[in-house]
Write a protein that holds these residues in place. Structure first.
Motif, PDB file in Angstrom:
ATOM      1  N   GLN A   1       2.799   5.999  -2.535  1.00  0.00           N
ATOM      2  CA  GLN A   1       3.913   6.895  -2.772  1.00  0.00           C
ATOM      3  C   GLN A   1       4.443   6.810  -4.244  1.00  0.00           C
ATOM      4  O   GLN A   1       4.917   8.106  -4.920  1.00  0.00           O
ATOM      5  N   TYR A   2       4.103   5.896  -4.839  1.00  0.00           N
ATOM      6  CA  TYR A   2       4.802   5.587  -6.399  1.00  0.00           C
ATOM      7  C   TYR A   2       3.622   5.370  -7.481  1.00  0.00           C
ATOM      8  O   TYR A   2       4.061   5.307  -8.590  1.00  0.00           O
ATOM      9  N   GLY A   3       2.525   4.984  -6.964  1.00  0.00           N
ATOM     10  CA  GLY A   3       1.494   4.675  -7.991  1.00  0.00           C
ATOM     11  C   GLY A   3       1.359   3.209  -8.471  1.00  0.00           C
ATOM     12  O   GLY A   3       2.046   2.480  -7.945  1.00  0.00           O
ATOM     13  N   VAL A   4       0.316   3.021  -9.167  1.00  0.00           N
ATOM     14  CA  VAL A   4       0.060   1.383  -9.375  1.00  0.00           C
ATOM     15  C   VAL A   4       1.265   0.803 -10.191  1.00  0.00           C
ATOM     16  O   VAL A   4       1.311  -0.431  -9.977  1.00  0.00           O
ATOM     17  N   ASP A   5       1.875   1.421 -11.162  1.00  0.00           N
ATOM     18  CA  ASP A   5       2.858   0.994 -11.954  1.00  0.00           C
ATOM     19  C   ASP A   5       3.982   0.158 -11.118  1.00  0.00           C
ATOM     20  O   ASP A   5       4.218  -0.899 -11.381  1.00  0.00           O
ATOM     21  N   ARG A   6       4.287   0.929  -9.820  1.00  0.00           N
ATOM     22  CA  ARG A   6       5.313   0.528  -9.126  1.00  0.00           C
ATOM     23  C   ARG A   6       4.662  -0.823  -8.155  1.00  0.00           C
ATOM     24  O   ARG A   6       5.360  -1.918  -8.090  1.00  0.00           O
ATOM     25  N   LEU A   7       3.499  -0.634  -7.808  1.00  0.00           N
ATOM     26  CA  LEU A   7       2.806  -1.633  -7.302  1.00  0.00           C
ATOM     27  C   LEU A   7       2.765  -3.020  -8.018  1.00  0.00           C
ATOM     28  O   LEU A   7       3.159  -4.051  -7.668  1.00  0.00           O
ATOM     29  N   LEU A   8       2.175  -2.989  -9.384  1.00  0.00           N
ATOM     30  CA  LEU A   8       2.124  -4.198 -10.111  1.00  0.00           C
ATOM     31  C   LEU A   8       3.566  -4.484 -10.559  1.00  0.00           C
ATOM     32  O   LEU A   8       3.779  -5.906 -10.837  1.00  0.00           O
ATOM     33  N   SER A   9       4.476  -4.010 -10.932  1.00  0.00           N
ATOM     34  CA  SER A   9       5.897  -4.229 -11.492  1.00  0.00           C
ATOM     35  C   SER A   9       6.555  -4.977 -10.270  1.00  0.00           C
ATOM     36  O   SER A   9       7.648  -5.659 -10.732  1.00  0.00           O
TER      37      SER A   9
ATOM     38  N   GLY B   1       2.645   0.203   9.304  1.00  0.00           N
ATOM     39  CA  GLY B   1       3.504   1.224   8.951  1.00  0.00           C
ATOM     40  C   GLY B   1       2.729   2.544   9.539  1.00  0.00           C
ATOM     41  O   GLY B   1       1.731   2.762   9.661  1.00  0.00           O
ATOM     42  N   CYS B   2       3.528   3.404  10.171  1.00  0.00           N
ATOM     43  CA  CYS B   2       2.973   4.577  10.651  1.00  0.00           C
ATOM     44  C   CYS B   2       4.099   5.585  10.860  1.00  0.00           C
ATOM     45  O   CYS B   2       5.205   5.455  10.987  1.00  0.00           O
ATOM     46  N   THR B   3       3.443   7.038  11.050  1.00  0.00           N
ATOM     47  CA  THR B   3       4.503   8.138  11.153  1.00  0.00           C
ATOM     48  C   THR B   3       4.591   7.893  12.955  1.00  0.00           C
ATOM     49  O   THR B   3       3.796   7.362  13.438  1.00  0.00           O
ATOM     50  N   THR B   4       5.300   8.905  13.188  1.00  0.00           N
ATOM     51  CA  THR B   4       5.505   9.282  14.923  1.00  0.00           C
ATOM     52  C   THR B   4       4.108   9.709  15.325  1.00  0.00           C
ATOM     53  O   THR B   4       3.660   9.347  16.604  1.00  0.00           O
ATOM     54  N   THR B   5       3.669  10.618  14.753  1.00  0.00           N
ATOM     55  CA  THR B   5       2.195  11.102  15.010  1.00  0.00           C
ATOM     56  C   THR B   5       1.170   9.944  15.389  1.00  0.00           C
ATOM     57  O   THR B   5       0.512  10.091  16.284  1.00  0.00           O
ATOM     58  N   GLU B   6       1.209   9.210  14.071  1.00  0.00           N
ATOM     59  CA  GLU B   6       0.230   8.098  14.307  1.00  0.00           C
ATOM     60  C   GLU B   6       0.588   7.007  15.340  1.00  0.00           C
ATOM     61  O   GLU B   6      -0.480   6.469  15.790  1.00  0.00           O
TER      62      GLU B   6
ATOM     63  N   ARG C   1      12.217   5.639   7.955  1.00  0.00           N
ATOM     64  CA  ARG C   1      12.662   6.372   6.670  1.00  0.00           C
ATOM     65  C   ARG C   1      11.885   7.426   6.439  1.00  0.00           C
ATOM     66  O   ARG C   1      10.603   7.670   7.104  1.00  0.00           O
ATOM     67  N   ARG C   2      12.340   8.576   6.001  1.00  0.00           N
ATOM     68  CA  ARG C   2      11.626   9.951   5.616  1.00  0.00           C
ATOM     69  C   ARG C   2      10.714   9.656   4.532  1.00  0.00           C
ATOM     70  O   ARG C   2      10.905   9.039   3.430  1.00  0.00           O
ATOM     71  N   ALA C   3       9.398  10.337   4.829  1.00  0.00           N
ATOM     72  CA  ALA C   3       8.272  10.223   3.894  1.00  0.00           C
ATOM     73  C   ALA C   3       7.776  11.783   3.714  1.00  0.00           C
ATOM     74  O   ALA C   3       7.048  12.035   4.504  1.00  0.00           O
ATOM     75  N   GLY C   4       8.429  12.710   2.775  1.00  0.00           N
ATOM     76  CA  GLY C   4       7.917  13.784   2.764  1.00  0.00           C
ATOM     77  C   GLY C   4       8.341  14.612   4.096  1.00  0.00           C
ATOM     78  O   GLY C   4       9.652  14.662   4.319  1.00  0.00           O
ATOM     79  N   ALA C   5       7.447  15.186   4.752  1.00  0.00           N
ATOM     80  CA  ALA C   5       7.894  16.067   5.743  1.00  0.00           C
ATOM     81  C   ALA C   5       8.000  15.311   7.197  1.00  0.00           C
ATOM     82  O   ALA C   5       8.082  15.659   8.259  1.00  0.00           O
ATOM     83  N   SER C   6       7.633  14.024   6.963  1.00  0.00           N
ATOM     84  CA  SER C   6       7.661  13.094   8.242  1.00  0.00           C
ATOM     85  C   SER C   6       8.553  12.037   8.233  1.00  0.00           C
ATOM     86  O   SER C   6       8.980  11.843   7.027  1.00  0.00           O
ATOM     87  N   VAL C   7       8.550  10.948   9.177  1.00  0.00           N
ATOM     88  CA  VAL C   7       9.319   9.831   9.012  1.00  0.00           C
ATOM     89  C   VAL C   7       8.222   8.702   9.323  1.00  0.00           C
ATOM     90  O   VAL C   7       6.949   8.926   9.852  1.00  0.00           O
TER      91      VAL C   7
ATOM     92  N   SER D   1       0.913  -1.143  -0.040  1.00  0.00           N
ATOM     93  CA  SER D   1       0.061   0.010  -0.049  1.00  0.00           C
ATOM     94  C   SER D   1       0.868   1.326   0.009  1.00  0.00           C
ATOM     95  O   SER D   1       0.625   2.225  -0.524  1.00  0.00           O
ATOM     96  N   GLU D   2       1.915   1.032   0.655  1.00  0.00           N
ATOM     97  CA  GLU D   2       2.888   2.243   0.437  1.00  0.00           C
ATOM     98  C   GLU D   2       3.421   2.603  -0.622  1.00  0.00           C
ATOM     99  O   GLU D   2       3.506   3.755  -1.212  1.00  0.00           O
ATOM    100  N   ALA D   3       3.845   1.469  -1.399  1.00  0.00           N
ATOM    101  CA  ALA D   3       4.271   1.643  -2.941  1.00  0.00           C
ATOM    102  C   ALA D   3       3.204   2.206  -3.732  1.00  0.00           C
ATOM    103  O   ALA D   3       3.451   3.022  -4.417  1.00  0.00           O
ATOM    104  N   LEU D   4       1.985   1.677  -3.419  1.00  0.00           N
ATOM    105  CA  LEU D   4       0.825   2.277  -4.197  1.00  0.00           C
ATOM    106  C   LEU D   4       0.504   3.742  -4.103  1.00  0.00           C
ATOM    107  O   LEU D   4       0.401   4.672  -4.836  1.00  0.00           O
TER     108      LEU D   4
END
Length: 343
Positions: free
Chosen positions: A166-174, A271-276, A304-310, A161-164
């Motif tokens: 962050q990077y879209g369905v192409d990354r997920l399926l490939s 998977g979760c951010t520190t806030t979550e 790992r960093r994901a945009g403005a959060s980790v 789901s993170e791949a989907l």
């Protein structure tokens, strides 16, 4: 190979199941019983099942589930997210004509026995016999391992789901599986019958499975809900048996890590951010950050960093620990767990 054809509407309707499908695990585990592949992963489980399930119950199920080729679709209802008992009721409510047609198709791969001929007639007594056999098998072969299976499947779904997102369905399926190729707009599944399958706007559900081995699989009937079942990563220890003798209120993982840290580790399965993480554990962001640091230094999660959060995600070692504790671990089995888990 199987070629699954996507339209733009299908690409927008790709989902990844967050939980294992109990009857798919039943069916695929029956396949695994009939050969010796994956010994590091499955051999202890095989010994347990063969010593536990009565031969007459096993025989009924094995006649319906050859290790290669076709198994009747009615054994794995297409509805998702339901518990075992609900799904079993769906099997028992299968229309007689559907059962008859699918068993006739099965007879092309495996000659009908007196039992399958009886079942093909759709008599209630034969269906109840099938229901008892499935329940008996499930209680011995699947239920004791369900916590471990669920932990691994949830972790896989989180990564997909993170791949989907962050990077879209192409990354997920490939990146779905080594035996799957994404050549847009067609998903090619190697080692399956050569045919084309058109989604026609229905989308597809991707179902991670612990007992799916080597190659993804799907329902044969093109009119049923499109589902592609694929194998999760098969590391030794994926099947850890939950002790039937453990008290329901016992929490050995909490005793090892502390209840807050055990909850924090479990929160990272999806998977979760520190806030979550703070919200899920009902602690302050500063406390959540500290718990994440301890778990990361122990090798149980990665950050790992994901945009403005980790973003914090569980590691294979963390999955091993989470699925093993509270699941029948023996004394001394903690010897390989890092000793740096301190307050």
């Amino acid at each position: 190979m199987l070629r699954i054809h996507f339209t733009p509407r299908d690409l927008a309707r790709v989902t990844v199941a967050a939980t294992p499908a109990p009857l798919w695990e039943v069916l695929l585990s029956l396949h695994m019983l009939q050969h010796s592949d994956g010994r590091l992963v499955f051999e202890d489980w095989r010994r347990h099942v063969r010593a536990t399930v009565a031969p007459d119950q096993m025989r009924l199920l094995l006649e319906l589930t050859p290790p290669k080729g076709y198994s009747p679709d009615f054994l794995t209802p297409a509805e998702s997210g339901a518990d075992f008992e609900t799904m079993l009721e769906l099997i028992l409510a299968t229309p007689r004509q559907q059962i008859r047609d699918q068993l006739e198709l099965l007879s092309k791969y495996r000659p009908m026995s007196p039992w399958t001929r009886e079942l093909a007639k759709g008599e209630r007594t034969s269906l109840h016999k099938l229901g008892r056999a499935i329940r008996t098998y499930h209680d011995a072969a699947i239920a004791p391992y369900w916590k471990s299976i669920g932990t691994h499947v949830s972790a896989d779904q989180s990564h997909r789901s993170e791949a989907l997102s962050q990077y879209g369905v192409d990354r997920l399926l490939s990146t779905l599986h080594p035996r799957v190729r994404w050549v847009a707009p067609v998903l090619q599944v190697l080692d399956m019958h050569d045919r084309d399958f058109y989604l026609d706007g229905r989308g597809i559900q991707l179902q991670p499975s612990a007992f799916c081995w080597q190659v993804p699989t799907k329902l044969r009937d093109p009119e049923l809900k499109p589902i592609l079942v694929y194998p999760i990563h098969h590391a030794p220890g994926i099947l850890r048996q939950q002790s039937a003798e453990a008290a329901p209120s016992s929490d050995p993982l909490g005793s090892l890590l502390g209840s807050t840290r055990a909850a924090a580790l479990e929160a990272t399965v999806a998977g979760c951010t520190t806030t979550e993480l703070a919200k899920r554990c009902k602690i302050s962001p500063a406390a959540a950050s500290h718990q994440a640091t301890v778990l990361r230094e122990a090798g149980l999660i990665t950050t790992r960093r994901a945009g403005a959060s980790v973003r914090h995600e569980i590691t294979q070692l963390g999955i091993w620990l989470l699925s093993g504790y509270g699941s029948g671990q023996t004394a001394g089995a903690t010897r390989d767990v890092p000793s740096r888990i301190t307050a």
